[in-house]
Design a protein around this motif. Structure first.
Motif, PDB file in Angstrom:
ATOM      1  N   TRP A 133       0.853  -1.179   0.000  1.00 33.21           N
ATOM      2  CA  TRP A 133       0.000   0.000   0.000  1.00 33.21           C
ATOM      3  C   TRP A 133       0.893   1.233   0.000  1.00 33.21           C
ATOM      4  CZ3 TRP A 133      -4.594   1.095  -1.422  1.00 33.21           C
ATOM      5  CH2 TRP A 133      -5.216   2.284  -1.037  1.00 33.21           C
ATOM      6  N   PRO A 134       0.895   2.016  -1.079  1.00 36.71           N
ATOM      7  CA  PRO A 134       1.820   3.153  -1.173  1.00 36.71           C
ATOM      8  C   PRO A 134       1.448   4.269  -0.205  1.00 36.71           C
ATOM      9  CG  PRO A 134       0.309   3.147  -3.029  1.00 36.71           C
ATOM     10  CD  PRO A 134       0.058   1.876  -2.285  1.00 36.71           C
ATOM     11  N   GLY A 135       2.430   5.049   0.161  1.00 37.62           N
ATOM     12  CA  GLY A 135       2.202   6.198   1.023  1.00 37.62           C
ATOM     13  C   GLY A 135       1.926   7.448   0.206  1.00 37.62           C
ATOM     14  N   LEU A 136       1.799   8.588   0.890  1.00 41.87           N
ATOM     15  CA  LEU A 136       1.568   9.856   0.214  1.00 41.87           C
ATOM     16  C   LEU A 136       2.736  10.184  -0.709  1.00 41.87           C
ATOM     17  CD1 LEU A 136       0.111  12.039   3.127  1.00 41.87           C
ATOM     18  CD2 LEU A 136      -1.141  10.993   1.219  1.00 41.87           C
ATOM     19  N   ALA A 137       2.427  10.758  -1.851  1.00 43.38           N
ATOM     20  CA  ALA A 137       3.416  11.173  -2.852  1.00 43.38           C
ATOM     21  C   ALA A 137       4.196   9.977  -3.414  1.00 43.38           C
ATOM     22  CB  ALA A 137       4.384  12.210  -2.272  1.00 43.38           C
ATOM     23  N   ASP A 138       3.626   8.775  -3.285  1.00 43.61           N
ATOM     24  CA  ASP A 138       4.264   7.545  -3.749  1.00 43.61           C
ATOM     25  C   ASP A 138       3.559   7.055  -5.008  1.00 43.61           C
ATOM     26  OD1 ASP A 138       5.882   5.354  -3.842  1.00 43.61           O
ATOM     27  OD2 ASP A 138       5.259   4.516  -1.923  1.00 43.61           O
ATOM     28  N   LYS A 139       4.150   6.092  -5.693  1.00 41.96           N
ATOM     29  CA  LYS A 139       3.550   5.486  -6.868  1.00 41.96           C
ATOM     30  C   LYS A 139       3.796   3.985  -6.839  1.00 41.96           C
ATOM     31  CE  LYS A 139       4.221   9.421 -10.017  1.00 41.96           C
ATOM     32  NZ  LYS A 139       4.827   9.855 -11.309  1.00 41.96           N
ATOM     33  N   ASP A 140       2.898   3.246  -7.473  1.00 40.48           N
ATOM     34  CA  ASP A 140       3.112   1.805  -7.625  1.00 40.48           C
ATOM     35  C   ASP A 140       2.111   1.277  -8.649  1.00 40.48           C
ATOM     36  OD1 ASP A 140       4.193  -0.719  -7.276  1.00 40.48           O
ATOM     37  OD2 ASP A 140       4.257  -0.521  -5.092  1.00 40.48           O
ATOM     38  N   PHE A 141       2.250  -0.010  -9.021  1.00 37.32           N
ATOM     39  CA  PHE A 141       1.348  -0.649  -9.964  1.00 37.32           C
ATOM     40  C   PHE A 141       0.296  -1.466  -9.216  1.00 37.32           C
ATOM     41  CE2 PHE A 141       5.156   0.044 -12.521  1.00 37.32           C
ATOM     42  CZ  PHE A 141       4.608   0.538 -13.696  1.00 37.32           C
ATOM     43  N   ILE A 142      -0.877  -1.567  -9.815  1.00 33.42           N
ATOM     44  CA  ILE A 142      -1.926  -2.428  -9.294  1.00 33.42           C
ATOM     45  C   ILE A 142      -2.449  -3.298 -10.426  1.00 33.42           C
ATOM     46  CG2 ILE A 142      -2.622  -0.813  -7.473  1.00 33.42           C
ATOM     47  CD1 ILE A 142      -4.980   0.019  -9.245  1.00 33.42           C
ATOM     48  N   ASP A 143      -3.075  -4.420 -10.052  1.00 34.80           N
ATOM     49  CA  ASP A 143      -3.704  -5.312 -11.021  1.00 34.80           C
ATOM     50  C   ASP A 143      -5.208  -5.319 -10.779  1.00 34.80           C
ATOM     51  OD1 ASP A 143      -1.339  -6.388 -12.364  1.00 34.80           O
ATOM     52  OD2 ASP A 143      -0.883  -7.276 -10.401  1.00 34.80           O
ATOM     53  N   GLU A 144      -5.977  -5.305 -11.856  1.00 33.71           N
ATOM     54  CA  GLU A 144      -7.432  -5.259 -11.756  1.00 33.71           C
ATOM     55  C   GLU A 144      -8.015  -6.663 -11.764  1.00 33.71           C
ATOM     56  OE1 GLU A 144     -11.232  -2.934 -13.829  1.00 33.71           O
ATOM     57  OE2 GLU A 144      -9.252  -2.908 -14.778  1.00 33.71           O
ATOM     58  N   LEU A 145      -8.988  -6.882 -10.892  1.00 36.87           N
ATOM     59  CA  LEU A 145      -9.743  -8.129 -10.840  1.00 36.87           C
ATOM     60  C   LEU A 145     -11.165  -7.862 -11.311  1.00 36.87           C
ATOM     61  CD1 LEU A 145      -8.555  -9.438  -7.339  1.00 36.87           C
ATOM     62  CD2 LEU A 145      -7.768 -10.216  -9.584  1.00 36.87           C
ATOM     63  N   PRO A 146     -11.938  -8.896 -11.604  1.00 32.85           N
ATOM     64  CA  PRO A 146     -13.323  -8.668 -12.032  1.00 32.85           C
ATOM     65  C   PRO A 146     -14.142  -7.947 -10.954  1.00 32.85           C
ATOM     66  CG  PRO A 146     -12.636 -10.901 -12.561  1.00 32.85           C
ATOM     67  CD  PRO A 146     -11.555 -10.318 -11.703  1.00 32.85           C
ATOM     68  N   ALA A 147     -14.960  -7.006 -11.382  1.00 33.34           N
ATOM     69  CA  ALA A 147     -15.852  -6.299 -10.459  1.00 33.34           C
ATOM     70  C   ALA A 147     -17.015  -7.207 -10.071  1.00 33.34           C
ATOM     71  CB  ALA A 147     -16.369  -5.024 -11.105  1.00 33.34           C
ATOM     72  N   GLU A 148     -17.517  -7.006  -8.852  1.00 35.58           N
ATOM     73  CA  GLU A 148     -18.621  -7.821  -8.348  1.00 35.58           C
ATOM     74  C   GLU A 148     -19.619  -6.936  -7.621  1.00 35.58           C
ATOM     75  OE1 GLU A 148     -17.627 -11.512  -6.420  1.00 35.58           O
ATOM     76  OE2 GLU A 148     -15.524 -11.307  -6.980  1.00 35.58           O
ATOM     77  N   CYS A 149     -20.864  -7.362  -7.601  1.00 34.11           N
ATOM     78  CA  CYS A 149     -21.880  -6.659  -6.812  1.00 34.11           C
ATOM     79  C   CYS A 149     -21.612  -6.901  -5.335  1.00 34.11           C
ATOM     80  CB  CYS A 149     -23.279  -7.154  -7.180  1.00 34.11           C
ATOM     81  SG  CYS A 149     -23.771  -6.752  -8.868  1.00 34.11           S
ATOM     82  N   GLY A 150     -21.588  -5.837  -4.573  1.00 33.59           N
ATOM     83  CA  GLY A 150     -21.303  -5.955  -3.147  1.00 33.59           C
ATOM     84  C   GLY A 150     -22.002  -4.867  -2.355  1.00 33.59           C
ATOM     85  N   GLY A 151     -21.245  -4.256  -1.454  1.00 30.48           N
ATOM     86  CA  GLY A 151     -21.829  -3.313  -0.502  1.00 30.48           C
ATOM     87  C   GLY A 151     -22.061  -4.023   0.811  1.00 30.48           C
ATOM     88  N   SER A 152     -21.603  -3.448   1.899  1.00 27.49           N
ATOM     89  CA  SER A 152     -21.561  -4.147   3.178  1.00 27.49           C
ATOM     90  C   SER A 152     -22.911  -4.720   3.609  1.00 27.49           C
ATOM     91  CB  SER A 152     -21.023  -3.199   4.258  1.00 27.49           C
ATOM     92  OG  SER A 152     -21.010  -3.828   5.518  1.00 27.49           O
ATOM     93  N   ILE A 153     -23.937  -3.890   3.660  1.00 32.37           N
ATOM     94  CA  ILE A 153     -25.226  -4.360   4.164  1.00 32.37           C
ATOM     95  C   ILE A 153     -25.901  -5.270   3.149  1.00 32.37           C
ATOM     96  CG2 ILE A 153     -27.432  -3.655   5.162  1.00 32.37           C
ATOM     97  CD1 ILE A 153     -24.926  -2.961   6.812  1.00 32.37           C
ATOM     98  N   ALA A 154     -25.682  -5.009   1.857  1.00 29.69           N
ATOM     99  CA  ALA A 154     -26.205  -5.920   0.839  1.00 29.69           C
ATOM    100  C   ALA A 154     -25.543  -7.282   0.939  1.00 29.69           C
ATOM    101  CB  ALA A 154     -25.983  -5.326  -0.550  1.00 29.69           C
TER     102      ALA A 154
END
Length: 306
Positions: free
Chosen positions: A20-41
């Motif tokens: 997890w990058p800090g302020l003024a930092d950079k890094d790469f991320i990988d995308e996963l499939p989106a899913e329906c969620g939401g805590s109470i749902a």
């Protein structure tokens, strides 16, 4: 009895990162499939999978994304007949970053729009059963005709036999929230929310607070270490199950839903607490916000196979 879940439903957009990058930092991320969620749902879907009669209410806009979220709930056995719609508010989305076995959730700000409950919805809520919600949503509730709102509305529902379960998650509670929590059946904190509320990590020191608020059960979840509770002053501890963690997203939602389902089945509180810990432990071995979706038999089979 029907359990109402009032809260968020959202499209969860997943990403993984090596750190997890800090302020003024950079890094790469990988995308996963989106899913329906939401805590109470998520909690509503878990409750329905366990066999509970489940109603869900949120406030959504009138876009295709909202239609998708509603259709997904219905496909999971959750009734949305009381859903509220309002054009012009933002799409409901969460950005979830999975890092080192934990997760960071960023939620698109939806605003503080009131949630007007029409007469048919109020009539349904004024029946015995459970209401599972959050302080953020409870503050926005009011009758469509303006008669009752917020804590007074909740008090009215309690008088009609509606038993409140509050999921306080990481936010905890302040002195200003006392009227909303008064007389609740269960108030659930995680470790972060408990510390934010009380400034310490000792559940027994919250007994006076529980009693002063007329709360029947106070619960603190402890991630892999299980959960502990004050049940009318009696301290209960249920250890966690050691598992290989795939994704902790939705574990707290699974716990709260399973606990509420157990109480709705008239299970003893300690038995309901043990089942909720097992369901949550199983959920983190699966990817996705609704990894806890399972029947009672599936949870018990998982326990037996360990």
């Amino acid at each position: 009895m029907t359990t109402f879940f009032i809260g968020d439903v959202a499209l969860d957009e997943y990403f993984t990162a090596e750190r997890w990058p800090g302020l003024a930092d950079k890094d790469f991320i990988d995308e996963l499939p989106a899913e329906c969620g939401g805590s109470i749902a998520n909690a509503a879907v878990v409750h329905a999978a366990l066999g509970g009669e489940t109603e869900f209410i949120s406030l959504l806009n009138e876009t295709a994304l909202s239609d998708r979220l509603i259709a997904d709930l219905q496909a999971n056995g959750v009734s949305t007949r009381h859903m509220l719609r309002q054009p012009g508010i933002p799409d409901s989305r969460n950005l979830i970053f999975l890092v080192d076995g934990e997760h960071v959730v960023l939620t698109l700000r939806m605003g503080q729009q009131p949630m007007p409950l029409p007469p048919a919805t109020m009539a349904a809520l004024r029946q015995p059963g459970f209401l599972y919600t959050t302080l953020y949503r409870a503050r926005r509730l009011h009758e469509a005709d303006g008669t009752l709102a917020q804590d007074l509305l909740l008090a009215d529902l309690r008088r009609h036999g509606r038993r409140m379960v509050f999921d306080l998650d990481v936010g905890g509670a302040t002195a200003a929230d006392a009227a909303y929590l008064q007389g609740a059946e269960v108030v659930i904190f995680n470790q972060v929310g408990f510390r934010a509320t009380f400034g310490h990590d000792t559940l027994t020191l919250a007994e006076t607070w529980r009693r002063d608020h007329g709360i029947t059960r106070l619960v603190r979840t402890m991630a892999g270490d299980g959960a502990e509770a004050l049940d009318n002053g009696r301290l209960l501890r249920v250890p966690g199950h050691r598992v290989d963690v795939a994704d902790v997203t939705g574990a707290g939602d699974t716990f709260g839903a399973a606990l509420t389902w157990g109480l709705g089945q008239d299970h003893a509180f300690e038995a309901a607490l043990e089942f909720a810990v097992a369901a949550a432990s199983r959920s983190v071995t699966r990817h996705g916000p609704r990894g806890g979706k399972a029947s009672r038999a599936e949870v018990l089979d998982w326990l037996t196979s360990r």
